[in-house]
Design an enzyme around this catalytic site. Structure first.
Site, short mmCIF file in Angstrom:
data_model
loop_
_atom_site.label_atom_id
_atom_site.label_comp_id
_atom_site.label_asym_id
_atom_site.label_seq_id
_atom_site.Cartn_x
_atom_site.Cartn_y
_atom_site.Cartn_z
N HIS A 549 0.85 -1.19 0.00
CA HIS A 549 0.00 0.00 0.00
C HIS A 549 0.89 1.24 0.00
O HIS A 549 2.11 1.16 0.16
CB HIS A 549 -0.89 0.01 1.25
CG HIS A 549 -0.09 0.09 2.52
ND1 HIS A 549 0.62 -1.00 3.02
CD2 HIS A 549 0.14 1.12 3.39
CE1 HIS A 549 1.24 -0.64 4.12
NE2 HIS A 549 0.97 0.65 4.38
N ASP A 551 0.91 5.26 1.88
CA ASP A 551 0.34 5.78 3.13
C ASP A 551 -0.56 7.00 2.96
O ASP A 551 -1.27 7.36 3.91
CB ASP A 551 1.47 6.12 4.11
CG ASP A 551 2.07 4.86 4.74
OD1 ASP A 551 1.42 3.80 4.66
OD2 ASP A 551 3.17 4.95 5.30
N HIS A 621 4.73 -0.08 -0.18
CA HIS A 621 5.46 -0.97 0.73
C HIS A 621 4.49 -1.93 1.39
O HIS A 621 3.28 -1.69 1.45
CB HIS A 621 6.21 -0.17 1.80
CG HIS A 621 5.31 0.71 2.62
ND1 HIS A 621 4.81 1.92 2.15
CD2 HIS A 621 4.79 0.56 3.88
CE1 HIS A 621 4.05 2.48 3.07
NE2 HIS A 621 4.01 1.67 4.14
N ARG A 631 6.50 -9.51 16.61
CA ARG A 631 7.22 -8.37 16.00
C ARG A 631 6.63 -7.08 16.55
O ARG A 631 5.44 -6.81 16.38
CB ARG A 631 7.07 -8.42 14.49
CG ARG A 631 7.62 -7.24 13.69
CD ARG A 631 7.10 -7.36 12.27
NE ARG A 631 7.66 -6.42 11.34
CZ ARG A 631 7.16 -5.22 11.06
NH1 ARG A 631 6.08 -4.79 11.73
NH2 ARG A 631 7.71 -4.45 10.15
#
Length: 717
Positions: A549, A551, A621, A631
């Protein structure tokens, strides 16, 4: 640059000099830096000034000897028809070598080889590093006017040096500092004249403009000759082959050195056309002078000189229609019997350049090698047919490199020590991308991870779903305000919540300084997030932790477009991800082309690593699947729009201030308000730009502790 420090401290002293002998500038520089770190300010200032004087003297000697030997041992005339050609050619070569050697020896007072400094030292002087030291030495000696001049001289060539910028501002506020103290001691005469000429030209003051532009052209051609003289140095072998059978023969070695000199001479036009502190050169610097002059002379009614400048300009661009039309007009006004010729020095300049290009292209065609032609006016027919495609590709590559350099030139210095740039845009095959390391320490990462564990189950999973992106992972999020509220209620440690506030602010300062120096970035949203692999749902998994996508726009892979319209956060300008751990499998960030499938860069998370990038279509990204473990990272978005600033952050800061006030009151202290600057250390009390120049970024622990704190500058990247 740690090796440079070692070199400077172990070189022998260079304080003595015989009468008439020019002491090598690198030895004087070494002694000057040694005296600087010993805080012997008077001696440091003296030696550094002598080093600069020696450096200028060496350049002047090389230029003078080159000019003198050009006349005394000229390569003129044809070789005798009956004699061997080698004797005729090399007789002149040996004469020239003897002339140059004798001339330099008499001017320098020693063998020329004694003045060969390392490339590291040469670059220090090209970047004006001695002035970085000098400004502090002069300040300590209370010679404020000289300190200001030294600081300004360094800053002109290093305008992105953050600490020196702060020092310059400090000097401006000091009493006793005059405006004329801000002098560039290394000012190039042609640039001073050029800028003055352009001011007159733009103000329609053409009479004054022609005087300064003519001066600029003369000085630029003189600077060009000095640069060309300095090209006649030793052969610079990047890789020296050890095997005897790979050593070049006589003619190959001569050809390689000669072509290297020719390429260096060609690049001199870029050197004189690049203003100190600028990244890229002014295009067509010499031809543009002639174009400006022909118009200015026409405006003041001097058609003869206007025609001369136009004819000179046409040597570069013989098919330029507007100038050809002007030439017709000038001939009509002056009369057909009036001879209009180009300037002889410009004709010589063009002919010499074309001859050198022809030799270089011949060498490329038959001997191999590369050449980045610095000129836009090179005739197409000069380039061999089989090299034309490569020439076009090189020109396109050069344009892209210029754009990349301009982008890097806009970047500011990093406001905190110890942070490193691991990958920049070029290394990541894109634009407006960067990876910083060592933004957080291991201890700080552990504290923030403790915060995520204490807040588990309280987070922001987007409308209570287990994960907003994939059912194979559990998503936990914590906003900045929620963290403060949990601290207020005693569910998490206040220090951990404060660290989240400080770490995100530190990241904002780094990104703002790097990408948009001087232009404020506001927080748009701050989110401490963790993604945990659901163990029973990983087999055969093909999806991503976060799909590809952009941002601030809606990505359209098929149309290769990104639409800036709701529900996209169109006001977001920059994005950042500050990683806290790497003890998991998968979870790497990756960038793609607009098609969302062609991967251009991968970034593996680790503690203290900050990835920053612009939020638009240039940076699609995604995040690879987290297939094992947890994570955690701080996701950050920024905007230039104050109206879209993160309001939750304002409330969180108010809670933090309230907490600090309560602690101060309980300790019997008067509260003066919170410091939102998140400085890594107190502001230096004296200018400190010269203490750690750009060439000495890395120091040992022992060196750092030896030097006074006020002399430790925050260096530029």
């Amino acid at each position: 640059m740690a090796s440079l420090v070692c070199l400077l401290f172990f070189l022998p002293a260079a304080t003595s000099s015989a009468a008439g002998r020019l002491v090598p500038y690198d030895l004087l520089y070494a002694d000057g830096v040694r005296a600087y770190f010993a805080r012997d300010w008077g001696r440091a200032a003296e030696l550094l000034q002598r080093a600069l004087h020696s450096y200028a003297g060496l350049r002047a000697a090389r230029r003078a000897c080159r000019d003198a030997c050009l006349r005394e041992a000229a390569f003129l005339g044809e070789p005798p028809a009956a004699g061997p050609w080698e004797a005729a050619l090399f007789d002149r070569v040996l004469q020239r070598a003897d002339c140059v050697q004798h001339c330099l020896g008499s001017r320098l007072g020693a063998a020329p080889s004694a003045h060969r400094a390392s490339l590291v030292i040469q670059r220090d002087f090209e970047r004006r590093e001695p002035y970085n030291y000098l400004q502090v030495a002069f300040f300590q000696l209370k010679k404020l006017d000289q300190a200001v001049s030294a600081a300004h001289t360094f800053f002109v060539a290093n305008p992105q040096h953050l600490q020196m910028r702060e020092d310059i501002e400090k000097y401006r506020r000091m009493s006793g500092v005059k405006s004329d103290n801000f002098r560039d001691l290394e000012a190039a005469p042609h640039w001073e004249a050029y800028e003055a000429g352009m001011q007159h030209y733009n103000a329609d003051e053409y009479l004054q403009a022609v005087d300064r532009l003519e001066e600029s052209l003369r000085e630029a051609l003189s600077a060009l000759e000095e640069c060309r003289a300095l090209c006649e140095g030793p052969l610079e072998d990047e890789e020296v082959e050890e095997e005897e059978d790979l050593q070049p023969g006589l003619y190959e070695a001569i050809a390689a050195h000669y072509i290297q000199v020719l390429k260096c001479r060609q690049q001199c036009v870029l050197e004189i056309a690049t203003k100190p502190g600028w990244i890229s050169a002014t295009e067509d610097f010499i031809p543009s002078h002639l174009d400006l002059l022909q118009f200015a002379y026409d405006q003041v009614g001097n058609q003869a000189l206007a025609a001369e400048c136009a004819a000179s300009y046409l040597l570069f661009y013989p098919t330029d229609e507007p100038v050809l039309e002007k030439m017709k007009q000038y001939r009509a006004e002056l009369g057909e019997d009036t001879a209009v010729t180009a300037r002889e020095n410009i004709r010589h300049y063009v002919q010499r350049s074309l001859m050198e290009k022809k030799l270089i292209y011949y060498a490329m065609e038959h001997l191999g090698g590369t050449f980045n032609d610095p000129d836009l006016w090179t005739p197409d027919e000069l380039i061999p047919e089989n090299l034309k495609q490569k020439y076009r590709e090189d020109q396109e590559k050069k344009k892209q490199e210029t754009l990349d350099m301009e982008e890097r030139g806009k970047r500011g210095s990093l406001p905190f020590e110890g942070i490193t740039v691991t990958m920049d845009s070029q290394q990541m095959n894109g634009t407006q991308r960067v990876v910083f390391d060592r933004v957080l320490t291991e201890s700080e990462c552990k504290d923030l991870l403790r915060l995520t564990k204490a807040a588990r189950g309280t987070g922001d999973g987007y409308r209570a779903r287990r994960s907003p992106h994939t059912p194979h992972e559990r998503f936990e999020g914590l906003t900045i305000l929620k963290a403060m509220q949990l601290a207020q209620s005693g569910d998490v440690d206040w220090r951990d919540a404060k660290l989240l506030l400080q770490a995100s602010e530190k990241s904002r300062k780094i990104i703002e300084s790097y990408f948009t120096p001087g232009k404020k970035l506001h927080f748009s949203f701050t989110h401490l997030v963790c993604r945990t692999a659901v163990e029973e749902e990983q087999e055969g998994r093909m999806d991503l932790s976060h799909p590809v996508h952009a941002d601030n726009c809606l990505l359209d892979p098929e149309g290769k477009e990104c639409w800036k319209e709701p529900p996209a956060y169109v006001y977001r300008d920059y994005s950042g991800i500050l990683y806290l751990n790497d003890d998991f499998r998968g979870g790497s960030l990756f960038f793609t082309e607009m098609d969302t499938v062609t991967v251009t860069a991968n970034v593996r998370p680790k503690c203290g690593r900050l990835v920053a990038f612009s939020s638009g279509k240039e940076n699609p990204h995604g995040v690879q699947a987290v297939s094992q473990g947890r994570r955690c990272a701080i996701a950050l978005w920024y905007t230039h729009s104050a109206e879209h600033a993160e309001q939750e952050r304002v409330k969180a800061e108010e809670l933090m201030e309230q907490r600090a006030a309560e602690e101060n009151q309980s300790n019997g202290e008067e509260y003066h308000g919170a410091d939102h600057s998140s400085r890594s250390s107190p502001e230096a009390l004296v200018p400190s730009g010269g203490a750690r120049p750009t060439s000495q970024r890395h120091k040992s622990v022992s060196e750092r502790t030896q030097h006074p704190k006020e002399l430790r500058a925050r260096d530029e990247f």
